[in-house]
Scaffold this active site. Structure first.
Site, PDB file in Angstrom:
ATOM      1  N   ASN A  62      55.889  33.799   7.063  1.00 51.96           N
ATOM      2  CA  ASN A  62      54.565  34.316   7.427  1.00 51.96           C
ATOM      3  C   ASN A  62      53.928  35.111   6.283  1.00 51.96           C
ATOM      4  O   ASN A  62      52.730  35.369   6.280  1.00 51.96           O
ATOM      5  CB  ASN A  62      54.635  35.173   8.701  1.00 51.96           C
ATOM      6  CG  ASN A  62      55.432  36.439   8.510  1.00 51.96           C
ATOM      7  OD1 ASN A  62      56.613  36.387   8.157  1.00 51.96           O
ATOM      8  ND2 ASN A  62      54.830  37.586   8.739  1.00 51.96           N
ATOM      9  N   HIS A  63      54.741  35.488   5.275  1.00 55.88           N
ATOM     10  CA  HIS A  63      54.176  36.188   4.111  1.00 55.88           C
ATOM     11  C   HIS A  63      53.783  35.254   2.977  1.00 55.88           C
ATOM     12  O   HIS A  63      53.310  35.718   1.944  1.00 55.88           O
ATOM     13  CB  HIS A  63      55.146  37.264   3.612  1.00 55.88           C
ATOM     14  CG  HIS A  63      55.034  38.542   4.377  1.00 55.88           C
ATOM     15  ND1 HIS A  63      54.227  39.588   3.992  1.00 55.88           N
ATOM     16  CD2 HIS A  63      55.600  38.936   5.532  1.00 55.88           C
ATOM     17  CE1 HIS A  63      54.316  40.574   4.865  1.00 55.88           C
ATOM     18  NE2 HIS A  63      55.142  40.203   5.816  1.00 55.88           N
ATOM     19  N   ASP A 100      55.870  39.887  -1.268  1.00 58.14           N
ATOM     20  CA  ASP A 100      55.228  40.994  -0.540  1.00 58.14           C
ATOM     21  C   ASP A 100      56.195  42.150  -0.315  1.00 58.14           C
ATOM     22  O   ASP A 100      57.408  41.966  -0.212  1.00 58.14           O
ATOM     23  CB  ASP A 100      54.649  40.555   0.810  1.00 58.14           C
ATOM     24  CG  ASP A 100      53.264  39.946   0.695  1.00 58.14           C
ATOM     25  OD1 ASP A 100      52.593  40.191  -0.329  1.00 58.14           O
ATOM     26  OD2 ASP A 100      52.844  39.226   1.624  1.00 58.14           O
ATOM     27  N   ARG A 101      55.594  43.343  -0.182  1.00 62.41           N
ATOM     28  CA  ARG A 101      56.335  44.592   0.040  1.00 62.41           C
ATOM     29  C   ARG A 101      57.082  45.021  -1.221  1.00 62.41           C
ATOM     30  O   ARG A 101      56.732  45.983  -1.856  1.00 62.41           O
ATOM     31  CB  ARG A 101      57.270  44.477   1.242  1.00 62.41           C
ATOM     32  CG  ARG A 101      56.520  44.265   2.558  1.00 62.41           C
ATOM     33  CD  ARG A 101      56.883  45.357   3.522  1.00 62.41           C
ATOM     34  NE  ARG A 101      56.207  45.217   4.788  1.00 62.41           N
ATOM     35  CZ  ARG A 101      55.612  46.229   5.415  1.00 62.41           C
ATOM     36  NH1 ARG A 101      55.572  47.411   4.852  1.00 62.41           N
ATOM     37  NH2 ARG A 101      55.044  46.054   6.579  1.00 62.41           N
ATOM     38  N   HIS A 142      61.573  39.319   0.065  1.00 64.56           N
ATOM     39  CA  HIS A 142      60.484  40.305  -0.024  1.00 64.56           C
ATOM     40  C   HIS A 142      60.403  41.021  -1.372  1.00 64.56           C
ATOM     41  O   HIS A 142      60.316  42.253  -1.423  1.00 64.56           O
ATOM     42  CB  HIS A 142      60.607  41.331   1.105  1.00 64.56           C
ATOM     43  CG  HIS A 142      59.979  40.878   2.386  1.00 64.56           C
ATOM     44  ND1 HIS A 142      58.647  40.570   2.498  1.00 64.56           N
ATOM     45  CD2 HIS A 142      60.510  40.650   3.623  1.00 64.56           C
ATOM     46  CE1 HIS A 142      58.378  40.187   3.735  1.00 64.56           C
ATOM     47  NE2 HIS A 142      59.488  40.207   4.436  1.00 64.56           N
ATOM     48  N   HIS A 188      62.926  36.697   9.347  1.00 65.77           N
ATOM     49  CA  HIS A 188      61.710  37.323   9.879  1.00 65.77           C
ATOM     50  C   HIS A 188      61.887  38.745  10.406  1.00 65.77           C
ATOM     51  O   HIS A 188      60.911  39.461  10.537  1.00 65.77           O
ATOM     52  CB  HIS A 188      61.166  36.407  10.989  1.00 65.77           C
ATOM     53  CG  HIS A 188      59.753  36.661  11.430  1.00 65.77           C
ATOM     54  ND1 HIS A 188      58.734  37.012  10.579  1.00 65.77           N
ATOM     55  CD2 HIS A 188      59.180  36.562  12.662  1.00 65.77           C
ATOM     56  CE1 HIS A 188      57.611  37.133  11.265  1.00 65.77           C
ATOM     57  NE2 HIS A 188      57.856  36.862  12.527  1.00 65.77           N
ATOM     58  N   ARG A 220      54.369  41.270  17.721  1.00 58.91           N
ATOM     59  CA  ARG A 220      53.629  41.247  16.462  1.00 58.91           C
ATOM     60  C   ARG A 220      52.153  40.921  16.650  1.00 58.91           C
ATOM     61  O   ARG A 220      51.366  41.014  15.710  1.00 58.91           O
ATOM     62  CB  ARG A 220      54.237  40.208  15.512  1.00 58.91           C
ATOM     63  CG  ARG A 220      55.685  40.472  15.164  1.00 58.91           C
ATOM     64  CD  ARG A 220      56.236  39.326  14.341  1.00 58.91           C
ATOM     65  NE  ARG A 220      57.669  39.396  14.161  1.00 58.91           N
ATOM     66  CZ  ARG A 220      58.289  39.962  13.131  1.00 58.91           C
ATOM     67  NH1 ARG A 220      57.581  40.535  12.193  1.00 58.91           N
ATOM     68  NH2 ARG A 220      59.609  39.955  13.037  1.00 58.91           N
ATOM     69  N   ASP A 263      59.386  34.282   3.249  1.00 58.70           N
ATOM     70  CA  ASP A 263      59.137  35.674   2.863  1.00 58.70           C
ATOM     71  C   ASP A 263      59.850  36.026   1.565  1.00 58.70           C
ATOM     72  O   ASP A 263      60.639  36.971   1.479  1.00 58.70           O
ATOM     73  CB  ASP A 263      59.521  36.645   3.992  1.00 58.70           C
ATOM     74  CG  ASP A 263      58.480  36.680   5.108  1.00 58.70           C
ATOM     75  OD1 ASP A 263      57.605  35.789   5.140  1.00 58.70           O
ATOM     76  OD2 ASP A 263      58.544  37.588   5.956  1.00 58.70           O
ATOM     77  N   HIS A 279      61.475  30.008   9.643  1.00 56.73           N
ATOM     78  CA  HIS A 279      61.354  31.435   9.348  1.00 56.73           C
ATOM     79  C   HIS A 279      61.250  32.284  10.610  1.00 56.73           C
ATOM     80  O   HIS A 279      61.926  33.291  10.752  1.00 56.73           O
ATOM     81  CB  HIS A 279      60.137  31.696   8.452  1.00 56.73           C
ATOM     82  CG  HIS A 279      59.966  33.147   8.136  1.00 56.73           C
ATOM     83  ND1 HIS A 279      60.802  33.816   7.266  1.00 56.73           N
ATOM     84  CD2 HIS A 279      59.099  34.084   8.612  1.00 56.73           C
ATOM     85  CE1 HIS A 279      60.443  35.085   7.198  1.00 56.73           C
ATOM     86  NE2 HIS A 279      59.417  35.280   8.005  1.00 56.73           N
ATOM     87  N   ASP A 308      64.843  36.606   4.363  1.00 56.63           N
ATOM     88  CA  ASP A 308      63.775  37.270   3.616  1.00 56.63           C
ATOM     89  C   ASP A 308      64.305  37.944   2.349  1.00 56.63           C
ATOM     90  O   ASP A 308      65.331  38.626   2.382  1.00 56.63           O
ATOM     91  CB  ASP A 308      63.111  38.346   4.475  1.00 56.63           C
ATOM     92  CG  ASP A 308      62.560  37.811   5.788  1.00 56.63           C
ATOM     93  OD1 ASP A 308      63.222  36.975   6.416  1.00 56.63           O
ATOM     94  OD2 ASP A 308      61.481  38.270   6.202  1.00 56.63           O
TER      95      ASP A 308
END
Length: 490
Positions: free
Chosen positions: A294-295, A265-266, A235, A418, A391, A262, A343, A233
């Site tokens: 997943n993002h 995001d964030r 991010h 992840h 999750r 990923d 991922h 990730d």
């Protein structure tokens, strides 16, 4: 982790006081962003006094911060069961529902609070805001049904976009990405400048056209004496991405990379990350690989900042185009027929083969179960067998599940991402399940190292490089996230 404790009888005053002390200690860890320690202490408090709704609500918000949406939902529901009038628990449950894309269920919680507390202006405001989101999504769905055949990439008129004289940034050469373009782009981004929209759209259109021709499972061949790098990730942490390239060299035909989902995001430099990565993908299509995370999905992008960032820096139309492109990202990669990289993780069923993955129809938003969902969302667990996901999506799988999957498919081990890991990586399941996470000091709060994996084609033995976060401009993580979601998570 025990996530539910049932009331078994009267609780002594001594246990009540001990539980309160544990809760206060947990609150201190929570304030210091040490959410795992906070959860452990809240759990101990619950064991002492399982009838206190506050303990469950507090553990719920700590789980939300760790993206354990399933646990957060369970805890918030337990808090509500214990105290029907506990407003904060409804807010926590609504945040968990929203994180899982279940906006109508979140709205029900707000509606309930407004009914039992009709004079609560805060609850009324949250209800109205959530209702707007639900209506907006319903409207978007109605439009998409009406315009099902519309393809955003095909509707973009690049010829109508002019490059203004004052633009002095990087330029594509004859419409193509070159090493000169990428080098200039990375420096331009370090100065917090913006790539011209014409070039940005062109990159997205070209990447989509390339990805559409790829299978859902991509095979990678690494020659015996050559190096290969796997990153987890990112991010939106652009300056840490630049540090990876500084430590390990820029991508090239002699220095191939796989980025394992990923990307966005964030972190609030997601646009810079994704255009840099997509540019390398176009320049070195057979030596630079990207897996969907997943993002790279609409619900996550809507809540965690990417959609807001693209709309702010460019347009909402470009945000829609990103959704279209992400749908075509491969779901997994197999290195030399021996190492599978995805991922999230493995599956709720025993009989899944590489061929099953290869034939997944991926051009869509991930469903709530099945192969595609689990590749993006699942996590390993230390105990054998399987368990429901912390999750709330995907599953948790044990070392026996990993071992059986590898044996069935003739593989040596899996690499997945992840999950934040303190050291940037974790080797589990007798060395057969490796997690790599490449965003150090995740969200400027977690204090973790980042890591990447290097290997050579001959033995595919994983070597780990770890690194600390580097400074970045003063733009906070989640700066573009949905303001309502930030409000819920206070």
């Amino acid at each position: 982790m025990a996530n539910n404790a049932e009331i078994t009888g009267p609780v002594s005053q001594e246990d009540i006081e001990a539980a309160e002390k544990l809760k206060n200690e947990a609150n201190d860890f929570f304030k210091r962003q040490n959410y795992n320690s906070a959860i452990d202490l809240y759990t101990q408090a619950i064991e002492k006094n399982p009838g206190n709704a506050v303990f469950f609500a507090n553990r719920s918000i700590a789980n939300l911060r760790l993206e354990n949406f399933g646990y957060a939902l369970t805890d918030a529901s337990k808090a509500i069961e214990l105290d029907r009038g506990y407003t904060k628990a409804y807010y926590r449950r609504a945040a968990a529902y929203m994180s899982l894309g279940k906006y109508k269920l979140a709205l029900k919680d707000f509606e309930y609070v407004t009914k039992v507390r009709p004079n609560d202006q805060d609850a009324k405001m949250k209800y109205n805001e959530c209702n707007k989101i639900v209506k907006k999504i319903a409207f978007e769905k109605a439009i998409s049904v009406d315009k099902k055949e519309v393809n955003i990439a095909d509707s973009i008129n690049l010829d109508a976009m002019t490059i203004e004289d004052e633009y002095v940034g990087p330029a594509l050469e004859d419409g193509k990405v070159t090493m000169k373009f990428i080098t200039e782009l990375m420096e331009y981004y370090k100065q917090q400048k913006k790539l011209h929209k014409k070039y940005a759209y062109k990159i997205l259109i070209d990447v989509k056209a390339y990805l559409q021709k790829q299978p859902s499972l991509v095979d990678i061949k690494v020659p015996d004496d050559e190096k290969f790098t796997v990153c987890g990730d990112i991010h939106g942490q652009y300056y840490d991405l630049m540090n990876i390239f500084k430590l390990n060299g820029l991508p090239s035909e002699k220095n191939p990379y796989l980025f394992n989902g990923d990307f966005v995001d964030r972190g609030s430099f997601s646009v810079e990350c994704i255009f840099t990565l997509f540019s390398f993908k176009l320049l070195f299509p057979n030596h630079f690989y990207m897996s969907r995370g997943n993002h790279e999905t609409l619900d996550m992008n809507r809540m965690y900042g990417f959609r807001g960032e693209v709309s702010s820096k460019y347009t909402s139309q470009m945000a829609d185009l990103f959704t279209e492109v992400y749908n075509w990202l491969p779901l997994a990669h197999c290195i030399n027929n021996r190492v599978l990289v995805m991922h999230g993780g493995l599956f709720s069923k025993d009989d899944i083969t590489l061929e099953d993955i290869r034939h997944v129809d991926r051009n869509k938003q991930p469903p709530e179960d099945g192969i595609m969902c689990e590749l993006l969302w699942s996590d390993p667990q230390p105990m054998g067998g399987r368990a429901p996901s912390k999750r709330g999506v995907g599953c948790q799988f044990g070392p026996d599940v990993t071992s059986n999957f590898l044996a069935r498919n003739g593989l040596d081990y899996i690499i997945r991402s992840h999950e934040v890991k303190n050291d940037g990586y974790e080797v589990a399941h007798d060395g057969k399940c490796i997690t790599v996470f490449s965003a150090p000091n995740y969200c400027d709060t977690m204090g973790n190292l980042g890591a990447f994996i290097t290997m050579n084609g001959k033995d595919l033995k994983p070597n780990f490089t770890t690194y600390e976060a580097v400074p970045h401009p003063d733009v906070k993580p989640m700066a573009y996230a949905h303001s309502f979601f930030n409000l819920l998570c206070q």
